[in-house]
Scaffold this motif. Sequence first.
Motif, PDB file in Angstrom:
ATOM      1  N   PRO A 191       0.826  -1.216   0.000  1.00 45.59           N
ATOM      2  CA  PRO A 191       0.000   0.000   0.000  1.00 45.59           C
ATOM      3  C   PRO A 191       0.857   1.261   0.000  1.00 45.59           C
ATOM      4  CG  PRO A 191      -0.865  -1.603   1.560  1.00 45.59           C
ATOM      5  CD  PRO A 191       0.462  -2.132   1.093  1.00 45.59           C
ATOM      6  N   GLY A 192       0.452   2.228  -0.811  1.00 47.43           N
ATOM      7  CA  GLY A 192       1.180   3.489  -0.909  1.00 47.43           C
ATOM      8  C   GLY A 192       2.193   3.534  -2.028  1.00 47.43           C
ATOM      9  N   SER A 193       2.533   2.369  -2.622  1.00 47.20           N
ATOM     10  CA  SER A 193       3.483   2.352  -3.738  1.00 47.20           C
ATOM     11  C   SER A 193       2.746   2.591  -5.051  1.00 47.20           C
ATOM     12  CB  SER A 193       4.228   1.019  -3.780  1.00 47.20           C
ATOM     13  OG  SER A 193       3.327  -0.057  -3.995  1.00 47.20           O
ATOM     14  N   ARG A 194       3.507   2.791  -6.108  1.00 48.25           N
ATOM     15  CA  ARG A 194       2.931   2.986  -7.436  1.00 48.25           C
ATOM     16  C   ARG A 194       3.370   1.863  -8.353  1.00 48.25           C
ATOM     17  NH1 ARG A 194       1.099   8.178  -8.869  1.00 48.25           N
ATOM     18  NH2 ARG A 194       1.361   9.752  -7.253  1.00 48.25           N
ATOM     19  N   LEU A 195       2.480   1.457  -9.218  1.00 45.99           N
ATOM     20  CA  LEU A 195       2.805   0.424 -10.194  1.00 45.99           C
ATOM     21  C   LEU A 195       3.706   1.021 -11.267  1.00 45.99           C
ATOM     22  CD1 LEU A 195       2.230  -2.506 -10.951  1.00 45.99           C
ATOM     23  CD2 LEU A 195       0.236  -1.728 -12.228  1.00 45.99           C
ATOM     24  N   GLN A 196       4.843   0.385 -11.522  1.00 44.52           N
ATOM     25  CA  GLN A 196       5.838   0.922 -12.432  1.00 44.52           C
ATOM     26  C   GLN A 196       6.136  -0.067 -13.548  1.00 44.52           C
ATOM     27  OE1 GLN A 196       9.234   1.951 -10.036  1.00 44.52           O
ATOM     28  NE2 GLN A 196       8.026   3.199  -8.611  1.00 44.52           N
ATOM     29  N   ALA A 197       6.656   0.453 -14.647  1.00 44.47           N
ATOM     30  CA  ALA A 197       7.035  -0.400 -15.771  1.00 44.47           C
ATOM     31  C   ALA A 197       8.050  -1.438 -15.321  1.00 44.47           C
ATOM     32  CB  ALA A 197       7.609   0.452 -16.901  1.00 44.47           C
ATOM     33  N   GLY A 198       7.911  -2.647 -15.834  1.00 45.83           N
ATOM     34  CA  GLY A 198       8.811  -3.737 -15.481  1.00 45.83           C
ATOM     35  C   GLY A 198       8.386  -4.520 -14.264  1.00 45.83           C
ATOM     36  N   GLU A 199       7.219  -4.183 -13.696  1.00 43.94           N
ATOM     37  CA  GLU A 199       6.752  -4.844 -12.484  1.00 43.94           C
ATOM     38  C   GLU A 199       5.547  -5.742 -12.759  1.00 43.94           C
ATOM     39  OE1 GLU A 199       8.051  -1.562  -9.084  1.00 43.94           O
ATOM     40  OE2 GLU A 199       5.917  -1.843  -9.568  1.00 43.94           O
ATOM     41  N   VAL A 200       5.415  -6.770 -11.917  1.00 42.51           N
ATOM     42  CA  VAL A 200       4.246  -7.642 -11.906  1.00 42.51           C
ATOM     43  C   VAL A 200       3.695  -7.615 -10.487  1.00 42.51           C
ATOM     44  CG1 VAL A 200       3.352  -9.961 -12.273  1.00 42.51           C
ATOM     45  CG2 VAL A 200       5.253  -9.129 -13.676  1.00 42.51           C
ATOM     46  N   LEU A 201       2.520  -7.053 -10.321  1.00 41.39           N
ATOM     47  CA  LEU A 201       1.902  -6.933  -9.005  1.00 41.39           C
ATOM     48  C   LEU A 201       1.012  -8.142  -8.747  1.00 41.39           C
ATOM     49  CD1 LEU A 201       1.232  -5.169  -6.467  1.00 41.39           C
ATOM     50  CD2 LEU A 201      -0.716  -4.298  -7.785  1.00 41.39           C
ATOM     51  N   LEU A 209      -7.789  -5.171  -3.636  1.00 40.40           N
ATOM     52  CA  LEU A 209      -6.836  -4.199  -4.158  1.00 40.40           C
ATOM     53  C   LEU A 209      -7.584  -2.981  -4.670  1.00 40.40           C
ATOM     54  CD1 LEU A 209      -3.912  -3.501  -5.242  1.00 40.40           C
ATOM     55  CD2 LEU A 209      -4.596  -4.667  -7.354  1.00 40.40           C
ATOM     56  N   GLY A 210      -6.966  -1.822  -4.544  1.00 41.80           N
ATOM     57  CA  GLY A 210      -7.561  -0.610  -5.090  1.00 41.80           C
ATOM     58  C   GLY A 210      -6.475   0.391  -5.456  1.00 41.80           C
ATOM     59  N   ALA A 218      -3.740   0.742  -2.939  1.00 40.88           N
ATOM     60  CA  ALA A 218      -4.462   0.695  -1.674  1.00 40.88           C
ATOM     61  C   ALA A 218      -4.982  -0.723  -1.475  1.00 40.88           C
ATOM     62  CB  ALA A 218      -5.619   1.700  -1.672  1.00 40.88           C
ATOM     63  N   VAL A 219      -5.133  -1.125  -0.223  1.00 44.72           N
ATOM     64  CA  VAL A 219      -5.637  -2.453   0.104  1.00 44.72           C
ATOM     65  C   VAL A 219      -6.720  -2.305   1.160  1.00 44.72           C
ATOM     66  CG1 VAL A 219      -5.095  -4.720   1.060  1.00 44.72           C
ATOM     67  CG2 VAL A 219      -3.479  -3.611  -0.473  1.00 44.72           C
ATOM     68  N   SER A 220      -7.828  -2.975   0.942  1.00 40.83           N
ATOM     69  CA  SER A 220      -8.930  -2.977   1.888  1.00 40.83           C
ATOM     70  C   SER A 220      -9.002  -4.331   2.576  1.00 40.83           C
ATOM     71  CB  SER A 220     -10.243  -2.685   1.153  1.00 40.83           C
ATOM     72  OG  SER A 220     -11.355  -2.989   1.969  1.00 40.83           O
ATOM     73  N   ASP A 221      -9.435  -4.329   3.814  1.00 38.73           N
ATOM     74  CA  ASP A 221      -9.622  -5.593   4.526  1.00 38.73           C
ATOM     75  C   ASP A 221     -10.899  -6.308   4.096  1.00 38.73           C
ATOM     76  OD1 ASP A 221      -7.288  -5.394   5.987  1.00 38.73           O
ATOM     77  OD2 ASP A 221      -8.237  -4.240   7.601  1.00 38.73           O
ATOM     78  N   GLU A 222     -11.689  -5.663   3.249  1.00 41.01           N
ATOM     79  CA  GLU A 222     -12.906  -6.291   2.756  1.00 41.01           C
ATOM     80  C   GLU A 222     -12.565  -7.470   1.845  1.00 41.01           C
ATOM     81  OE1 GLU A 222     -16.134  -5.578   3.443  1.00 41.01           O
ATOM     82  OE2 GLU A 222     -15.346  -4.183   4.958  1.00 41.01           O
ATOM     83  N   PRO A 223     -13.294  -8.577   1.939  1.00 38.66           N
ATOM     84  CA  PRO A 223     -13.048  -9.705   1.027  1.00 38.66           C
ATOM     85  C   PRO A 223     -13.512  -9.371  -0.384  1.00 38.66           C
ATOM     86  CG  PRO A 223     -14.990 -10.136   2.365  1.00 38.66           C
ATOM     87  CD  PRO A 223     -14.381  -8.857   2.896  1.00 38.66           C
TER      88      PRO A 223
END
Length: 321
Positions: A191-201, A209-210, A218-223
């Motif tokens: 949480p708080g990071s940004r998706l960048q080129a060359g990455e697999v999330l 995930l949000g 962002a990550v929610s505790d909701e299922p």
Amino acid sequence: MTEQAPGIALLACDAGQRQQLVQVLSTFGYRIVSAEDPASLQPEDLAQIKVDAWLLELADESPLTEWLLEHSDVPVLLGAGEIPAADCEDYPRWQCRLYGKLQPLLGTPAQGQAPSLAAPPTPNPEAHPICVWVLGASLGGPSAVKRFLDTLPASLPLAFVYAQHIDPGFEQQLPQVIGRQNDWKILNCRPGSRLQAGEVLVVPINRQLGFAEDGTLAVSDEPWPGPYQPSIETVLDLVSRQFGPACGAIIFSGMGEDGVAACGRLRQQGSEVWTQDTVSAACATMPGAVLDAGFSHRQGSPEELAAALERWLAREWSAAS
């Protein structure tokens, strides 16, 4: 004496699509030799039409298609793809895809206008990747996704969001499983990071995930909603909203039909949807459901899909010289 432009004969069942294609092909500078309603033609009529190439938008079982594939001595192109609205961001890319099919076969017309896209910016590690694709998988998925990433260069201006149906106990191990023998940076969600080129999330299994308004993760505790954890359906819609239209999806081996409806929505916005083929998939149910629904642009093995994606990126984001 002015050299005659290469001639194209168009066979398209839909009158509106036929009219649009005639206009676009003429703008490119090609000569439209024939654009008749296919319903008025018989296979033997085609032998009388002298052209440099055929462009077809016909049903797969059309006798006209069968005749041309067997008898034509000039190139036969099957399909121009779904035509986005002229004011849609994907419309210039569609034009470039079509021109990219025609120009290598017919050459560059002396008159006319070639389509172009703005050149992509040089990838910046602090910036968003140019494209974000979802990799969706279930049973047999880790092996297929690993083969895909092992084939695809990590230097591309591209990032992936990987949604894998798997026991939560294996979530933290997925980066090690699929990241061996390739240069992709495989990450569990931070949480708080940004998706960048060359990455697999790697999408969390039990938490949603949000993306915040500024693009940070962002990550929610909701299922996840629905029966699947994580929900590929929800992930596809999320990425489409955040990164569309510069996004796409590949559905790999798996059971169930998670994501089928969202793949249809991706198609409607002009994004690519590809599927692993039945021959290479350990379980073909999930990619087969997308294919049977008519939402898959391309099918292939993980290695074939990786090679196709590299070509697609080069074509989509190249600027005309």
